[in-house]
Design an enzyme around this catalytic site. Structure first.
Site, short mmCIF file in Angstrom:
data_model
loop_
_atom_site.label_atom_id
_atom_site.label_comp_id
_atom_site.label_asym_id
_atom_site.label_seq_id
_atom_site.Cartn_x
_atom_site.Cartn_y
_atom_site.Cartn_z
N ASP A 1 0.53 -0.92 -0.03
CA ASP A 1 -0.40 -0.20 0.03
C ASP A 1 1.17 0.68 -0.01
O ASP A 1 0.15 2.21 0.10
CB ASP A 1 -0.70 -0.15 0.91
N GLY A 2 1.93 1.11 0.22
CA GLY A 2 2.92 2.23 0.28
C GLY A 2 3.24 2.33 1.19
O GLY A 2 4.95 3.69 1.45
N LYS B 1 14.93 40.15 -8.27
CA LYS B 1 14.21 39.29 -8.32
C LYS B 1 13.06 39.75 -7.79
O LYS B 1 12.76 40.08 -6.63
CB LYS B 1 14.60 38.13 -8.34
N THR C 1 13.97 24.57 -10.24
CA THR C 1 13.35 24.91 -12.01
C THR C 1 14.36 25.55 -12.86
O THR C 1 14.21 25.07 -13.85
CB THR C 1 11.77 25.30 -12.04
C1 R5P Z 1 14.57 31.04 -3.58
O1 R5P Z 1 15.27 31.71 -2.15
C2 R5P Z 1 16.61 30.29 -3.25
O2 R5P Z 1 17.41 30.28 -2.62
C3 R5P Z 1 16.80 30.26 -4.95
O3 R5P Z 1 16.44 31.13 -5.49
C4 R5P Z 1 15.60 29.08 -5.30
O4 R5P Z 1 14.71 28.72 -4.66
C5 R5P Z 1 15.66 28.80 -6.79
O5 R5P Z 1 14.45 28.02 -7.32
P1 R5P Z 1 14.33 28.46 -8.42
O6 R5P Z 1 15.02 27.40 -9.54
O7 R5P Z 1 12.95 26.73 -8.77
O8 R5P Z 1 14.11 29.31 -8.88
#
Ligand code: R5P
Length: 308
Positions: free
Chosen positions: A36-37, A188, A219
């Protein structure tokens, strides 16, 4: 007290490298799944021992977390005298506050579970040093940055070290101090889990090579936005160094589009090879082994710890 090393399934190669650097074998330990995991773990031979469980919580985070909690329980029930969790990567560290009303704080939830299960935690390059305060057990926060900085030194001559967001400034200063380089930063804005926007570059990068430094690449959106913004601001060649290569899709595609000179990471996370550019992987085994050896001998740790 006997030192006993055991590993879950998150980073078996790193666990073996750590054991090898300590000149010891890993304990007999099984991790199996019921149909069941549900997990079934056993760690039978640790009565009276000082146990170190090498098991981080990279993706799939919940499986790896459950495995660590069950291993800690198994160690206690088998009579371990002390149980330390050695987590090369700690999941949920980015959830250190509520982003909006109604959200939970995942970092605290995970820290509470780990604190209840373990006598002590060893972590590496946590997303934020303040996470230590979420734990009610002692945390030894190791710095992998000096090892990674040593690896990038030959290609960093004349570079500007760049924080890809303002939260990474402290880390960028750490690298820059070790390498004797200038620092810049990208501003950012995160739009979603997979999308970020670079709002601008603070610092002069025109005509300069850049070394983008971060704690993790998930990502790849943050690194990609930063490198593209830096190129837009006149930067020339770009290299990236990050401790934790989660590299979830579409990281490989995004990183492959950046024409990077180098992509340096650690083995805190077991990751499929990234092909363009190839990952340059720094092994953390000797660092973890040094930390475990010192903790077992009750020797000073300061040399290995991240700045507070
Ligand atoms: C954010 O504050 C972290 O230090 C990383 O810059 C971030 O989480 C990286 O995630 P992703 O590669 O998805 O942008």
């Amino acid at each position: 007290m006997r030192l006993a090393l055991a590993a879950g399934t998150s980073t078996p190669e790193l666990a073996r490298a750590t054991a090898c650097a300590l000149g010891r074998d890993l304990e007999r330990c099984t991790v199996e799944r019921f149909p069941d995991g549900e997990l079934a773990v056993a760690l039978p031979d640790v009565r009276g021992a000082d146990v170190y469980l090498i098991q981080g919580t990279p993706p799939p985070a919940h499986d790896h977390l459950a495995e660590l909690l069950l291993l800690a329980d198994a160690a206690r029930r088998a009579g371990a005298a002390r149980v330390t969790g050695v987590l090369p990567y700690v999941a949920y560290a980015r959830q250190d506050r509520r982003g909006a009303e109604g959200e939970g704080v995942g970092g605290r939830v995970v820290a509470d579970q780990l604190s209840a299960a373990l006598d002590r935690v060893v972590a590496v390059d946590l997303h934020t040093a303040a996470l230590e305060g979420f734990f009610s057990c002692p945390v030894e926060h190791l710095a992998a940055v000096p090892l990674l900085a040593a690896r990038v030194r030959p290609l960093a001559t004349g570079c500007v070290v760049v924080a890809p967001d303002l939260g990474a400034i402290g880390r960028a200063r750490h690298y820059a101090g070790l390498l004797g380089l200038d620092v810049a930063a990208v501003r950012k804005r995160r739009l979603s889990g997979r999308e970020v926007e670079a709002l601008g570059v603070d610092g002069d990068v025109r005509g300069r090579d850049v070394l983008v430094v971060d704690d993790m690449i998930s990502t790849g959106a943050t690194v990609a936005a930063a490198v593209n913004a830096l190129r837009g601001a006149g930067a020339r060649r770009a290299a990236v160094v990050a401790t934790h290569p989660l590299l979830v899709p579409p990281a490989e595609e995004l990183l492959g589009s950046l024409d990077l000179d180098a992509l340096v990471v650690s083995d805190s996370v077991r990751t499929a090879a990234c092909t363009t550019p190839p990952l340059d992987v720094v092994g953390l085994g000797p660092l973890l082994a040094d930390a475990i050896g010192r903790l077992h001998r009750e020797a000073p740790m300061a040399q290995l710890l991240a700045a507070t």
